[in-house]
Structures are given as structure tokens and as C-alpha cells.
Design a protein around this motif. Structure first.
Motif, PDB file in Angstrom:
ATOM      1  N   ASN A 175      26.750  21.207  64.700  1.00  0.00           N
ATOM      2  CA  ASN A 175      28.072  21.167  65.311  1.00  0.00           C
ATOM      3  C   ASN A 175      28.559  19.719  65.308  1.00  0.00           C
ATOM      4  O   ASN A 175      27.931  18.846  65.921  1.00  0.00           O
ATOM      5  CB  ASN A 175      27.989  21.716  66.737  1.00  0.00           C
ATOM      6  N   PHE A 176      29.681  19.458  64.650  1.00  0.00           N
ATOM      7  CA  PHE A 176      30.181  18.092  64.538  1.00  0.00           C
ATOM      8  C   PHE A 176      30.620  17.519  65.879  1.00  0.00           C
ATOM      9  O   PHE A 176      30.631  16.302  66.063  1.00  0.00           O
ATOM     10  CB  PHE A 176      31.323  18.026  63.523  1.00  0.00           C
ATOM     11  N   SER A 177      30.974  18.354  66.832  1.00  0.00           N
ATOM     12  CA  SER A 177      31.370  17.830  68.150  1.00  0.00           C
ATOM     13  C   SER A 177      30.181  17.172  68.854  1.00  0.00           C
ATOM     14  O   SER A 177      30.360  16.318  69.726  1.00  0.00           O
ATOM     15  CB  SER A 177      31.967  18.937  69.023  1.00  0.00           C
ATOM     16  N   THR A 178      28.963  17.525  68.469  1.00  0.00           N
ATOM     17  CA  THR A 178      27.774  16.873  69.018  1.00  0.00           C
ATOM     18  C   THR A 178      27.732  15.406  68.606  1.00  0.00           C
ATOM     19  O   THR A 178      27.331  14.546  69.384  1.00  0.00           O
ATOM     20  CB  THR A 178      26.498  17.591  68.533  1.00  0.00           C
ATOM     21  N   ILE A 179      28.183  15.110  67.385  1.00  0.00           N
ATOM     22  CA  ILE A 179      28.244  13.717  66.926  1.00  0.00           C
ATOM     23  C   ILE A 179      29.232  12.931  67.784  1.00  0.00           C
ATOM     24  O   ILE A 179      28.949  11.811  68.208  1.00  0.00           O
ATOM     25  CB  ILE A 179      28.641  13.647  65.434  1.00  0.00           C
ATOM     26  N   VAL A 234      28.300   9.688  70.134  1.00  0.00           N
ATOM     27  CA  VAL A 234      28.956   8.387  69.981  1.00  0.00           C
ATOM     28  C   VAL A 234      29.557   7.941  71.310  1.00  0.00           C
ATOM     29  O   VAL A 234      29.433   6.774  71.700  1.00  0.00           O
ATOM     30  CB  VAL A 234      30.027   8.438  68.870  1.00  0.00           C
ATOM     31  N   GLU A 235      30.198   8.853  72.028  1.00  0.00           N
ATOM     32  CA  GLU A 235      30.768   8.506  73.333  1.00  0.00           C
ATOM     33  C   GLU A 235      29.684   8.048  74.305  1.00  0.00           C
ATOM     34  O   GLU A 235      29.855   7.053  75.010  1.00  0.00           O
ATOM     35  CB  GLU A 235      31.525   9.697  73.919  1.00  0.00           C
ATOM     36  N   LEU A 236      28.561   8.766  74.350  1.00  0.00           N
ATOM     37  CA  LEU A 236      27.457   8.374  75.230  1.00  0.00           C
ATOM     38  C   LEU A 236      26.876   7.028  74.821  1.00  0.00           C
ATOM     39  O   LEU A 236      26.556   6.194  75.674  1.00  0.00           O
ATOM     40  CB  LEU A 236      26.367   9.442  75.229  1.00  0.00           C
ATOM     41  N   GLY A 237      26.741   6.805  73.526  1.00  0.00           N
ATOM     42  CA  GLY A 237      26.216   5.529  73.043  1.00  0.00           C
ATOM     43  C   GLY A 237      27.119   4.369  73.382  1.00  0.00           C
ATOM     44  O   GLY A 237      26.657   3.304  73.795  1.00  0.00           O
ATOM     45  N   ARG A 238      28.419   4.548  73.239  1.00  0.00           N
ATOM     46  CA  ARG A 238      29.368   3.484  73.585  1.00  0.00           C
ATOM     47  C   ARG A 238      29.334   3.197  75.076  1.00  0.00           C
ATOM     48  O   ARG A 238      29.387   2.046  75.496  1.00  0.00           O
ATOM     49  CB  ARG A 238      30.783   3.863  73.159  1.00  0.00           C
ATOM     50  N   GLY A 239      29.243   4.257  75.882  1.00  0.00           N
ATOM     51  CA  GLY A 239      29.152   4.053  77.333  1.00  0.00           C
ATOM     52  C   GLY A 239      27.901   3.287  77.714  1.00  0.00           C
ATOM     53  O   GLY A 239      27.941   2.370  78.545  1.00  0.00           O
ATOM     54  N   ALA A 240      26.791   3.619  77.086  1.00  0.00           N
ATOM     55  CA  ALA A 240      25.539   2.904  77.365  1.00  0.00           C
ATOM     56  C   ALA A 240      25.639   1.452  76.930  1.00  0.00           C
ATOM     57  O   ALA A 240      25.171   0.552  77.628  1.00  0.00           O
ATOM     58  CB  ALA A 240      24.382   3.597  76.657  1.00  0.00           C
TER      59      ALA A 240
END
Length: 111
Positions: free
Chosen positions: A41-45, A49-55
Motif C-alpha cells: 500500500n503506497f499510503s504506508t510510504i 515519511v511523515e513519521l520519519g520527518r517528525g522524528a
């Protein structure tokens, strides 16, 4: 780069981040990729990315906070000079009420 077939394996290996499809992708593609998307599922990518940027934002803020604690303001050299032993001025033995200056010249003892 995302891919699921044998023909995508070489490109996935050269890409900065190669993502293989987990359920529909071939074993060759999964081995060449850096990441395997288990649900295809591409929405998982997008979520990753959103979680990685937040971290990354949190880590950068904590580093700035940690570095800012032990340093005087830029251009303030007046408190960086150690005082003579026993000299008191501004609330500490080293002549400054700054915890940074007290750490530098009298071992952190502020009186």
C-alpha cells in the motif's frame, strides 16, 4: 524507487531508498531493496515519511536544546574569564551568576 519485478532489482539497488513490494514482489527484488513494503500500500510510504520527518524534527530540537544549555550567548566573553580564588560578585565565587561561567571557573558551585 519502488518495484516488484526482477527487472526492477538493479534500479532498486542503485536508488537511495529502494522499496520492494512484499506480497507481489519477487525474492530478487526484495533482496535488492532497502525496505520491503509488506502490505503493498503506497499510503504506508507516506505515513512512514511523515513519521520519519517528525522524528528528525524532534531529534534536531533536542540537539539544539542540549547544545544551548552549556554555552553563553554569542559574543558574551565577559563571563568566560575565570575569577581569582575567593572573589565574589554577582552571586557566585567566579564573579558571575551564570551557571555556565560557574562550571568553567569554580566547578559549578554557585553561592
Amino acid at each position: 524507487m519502488t518495484g516488484d519485478g526482477v527487472n526492477d532489482a538493479a534500479v532498486l539497488k542503485k536508488a537511495d531508498i529502494g522499496i520492494a513490494m512484499g506480497s507481489t514482489g519477487t525474492e530478487v527484488t526484495k533482496e535488492a531493496a532497502v525496505m520491503v513494503l509488506t502490505d503493498d500500500n503506497f499510503s504506508t510510504i507516506v505515513k512512514a515519511v511523515e513519521l520519519g520527518r517528525g522524528a528528525a524534527i524532534v531529534v534536531a530540537a533536542e540537539i539544539r536544546k542540549a547544545l544551548g544549555r552549556n554555552h553563553p550567548p554569542m559574543g558574551d566573553d565577559s563571563r568566560a574569564q575565570p575569577a581569582e580564588p575567593g572573589q565574589t560578585r554577582g552571586g557566585s565565587t567566579c564573579g558571575s551568576s551564570s551557571r555556565w561561567a560557574a562550571t568553567r571557573c569554580c566547578g559549578g558551585r554557585i553561592r
